[in-house]
Design a protein around this motif. Structure first.
Motif, PDB file in Angstrom:
ATOM      1  N   TYR A  69       0.825  -1.207   0.000  1.00 57.03           N
ATOM      2  CA  TYR A  69       0.000   0.000   0.000  1.00 57.03           C
ATOM      3  C   TYR A  69       0.859   1.258   0.000  1.00 57.03           C
ATOM      4  CZ  TYR A  69      -4.047  -2.970   0.873  1.00 57.03           C
ATOM      5  OH  TYR A  69      -5.031  -3.915   0.777  1.00 57.03           O
ATOM      6  N   LYS A  71       3.925   1.531  -1.256  1.00 54.43           N
ATOM      7  CA  LYS A  71       4.513   1.643  -2.592  1.00 54.43           C
ATOM      8  C   LYS A  71       3.492   2.197  -3.577  1.00 54.43           C
ATOM      9  CE  LYS A  71       6.530  -1.073  -6.315  1.00 54.43           C
ATOM     10  NZ  LYS A  71       6.886  -2.406  -6.775  1.00 54.43           N
ATOM     11  N   GLU A  72       2.277   1.682  -3.521  1.00 53.04           N
ATOM     12  CA  GLU A  72       1.218   2.154  -4.418  1.00 53.04           C
ATOM     13  C   GLU A  72       0.937   3.639  -4.185  1.00 53.04           C
ATOM     14  OE1 GLU A  72      -3.530   1.366  -5.190  1.00 53.04           O
ATOM     15  OE2 GLU A  72      -2.331  -0.222  -4.276  1.00 53.04           O
ATOM     16  N   PHE A  73       0.874   4.042  -2.919  1.00 53.32           N
ATOM     17  CA  PHE A  73       0.632   5.448  -2.599  1.00 53.32           C
ATOM     18  C   PHE A  73       1.753   6.326  -3.147  1.00 53.32           C
ATOM     19  CE2 PHE A  73       1.662   9.043   0.150  1.00 53.32           C
ATOM     20  CZ  PHE A  73       0.500   9.786   0.023  1.00 53.32           C
ATOM     21  N   MET A  75       3.883   5.707  -5.546  1.00 53.35           N
ATOM     22  CA  MET A  75       3.892   5.714  -7.011  1.00 53.35           C
ATOM     23  C   MET A  75       2.818   6.666  -7.559  1.00 53.35           C
ATOM     24  SD  MET A  75       6.352   3.753  -7.970  1.00 53.35           S
ATOM     25  CE  MET A  75       6.076   3.288  -9.648  1.00 53.35           C
ATOM     26  N   ASN A  76       1.690   6.745  -6.889  1.00 57.70           N
ATOM     27  CA  ASN A  76       0.629   7.658  -7.324  1.00 57.70           C
ATOM     28  C   ASN A  76       0.924   9.100  -6.918  1.00 57.70           C
ATOM     29  OD1 ASN A  76      -0.964   5.678  -8.534  1.00 57.70           O
ATOM     30  ND2 ASN A  76      -1.977   5.183  -6.618  1.00 57.70           N
ATOM     31  N   TYR A  77       1.578   9.275  -5.790  1.00 60.64           N
ATOM     32  CA  TYR A  77       1.831  10.613  -5.260  1.00 60.64           C
ATOM     33  C   TYR A  77       2.918  11.332  -6.060  1.00 60.64           C
ATOM     34  CZ  TYR A  77       2.819  14.347  -1.931  1.00 60.64           C
ATOM     35  OH  TYR A  77       3.007  15.571  -1.349  1.00 60.64           O
ATOM     36  N   LYS A  79       5.178  11.947  -9.363  1.00 60.13           N
ATOM     37  CA  LYS A  79       5.035  11.802 -10.804  1.00 60.13           C
ATOM     38  C   LYS A  79       6.104  10.849 -11.335  1.00 60.13           C
ATOM     39  CE  LYS A  79       2.358  15.668 -11.624  1.00 60.13           C
ATOM     40  NZ  LYS A  79       1.103  15.322 -11.090  1.00 60.13           N
ATOM     41  N   ALA A  80       5.778  10.179 -12.432  1.00 62.19           N
ATOM     42  CA  ALA A  80       6.728   9.242 -13.032  1.00 62.19           C
ATOM     43  C   ALA A  80       7.929   9.988 -13.605  1.00 62.19           C
ATOM     44  CB  ALA A  80       6.051   8.422 -14.117  1.00 62.19           C
TER      45      ALA A  80
END
Length: 112
Positions: A69, A71-73, A75-77, A79-80
């Motif tokens: 969770y 890591k997912e947060f 990655m979304n928070y 920018k790539a």
């Protein structure tokens, strides 16, 4: 099955089938707290065999889910792609630069 106080293995379950798990759990009438993975089969079997038992997630799966969770947060928070501003280069005469680089075989810092 592991004793939570001594951390010693007590028994191994022979099957993951719901009815088999229920019957196996009933052979341990004094279960009060059960630490388990996220399996719905185990959840239902524990509920049937020991309805009063408290069910908790095991440490491994708690940490695994927490890191997933997080890591997912992240990655979304974030920018790539992170934009990096590059200062503008001074205008250089391309023809003169090409001739100079051919003759010198080295580029100046400005040419690079």
């Amino acid at each position: 099955m592991v004793d939570i106080e001594t951390h010693r293995v007590i028994d191994l379950i022979p099957s993951r089938e719901g009815n088999d798990v229920v019957e196996w759990l009933k052979t341990y009438p004094n279960l009060k707290i059960v630490s388990r993975d996220g399996s719905i089969t185990y959840h239902n079997a524990i509920k049937i065999a020991h309805p009063e038992a408290i069910q908790v997630s095991d440490r491994f799966h708690l940490l695994k889910n927490l890191t997933s969770y997080c890591k997912e947060f992240l990655m979304n928070y974030f920018k790539a792609r992170v934009p990096i501003k590059v200062p503008e280069k001074p205008k250089v005469d391309v023809a003169a630069t090409s001739e100079a680089s051919l003759t010198n075989k080295k580029l100046t810092l400005e040419e690079k």
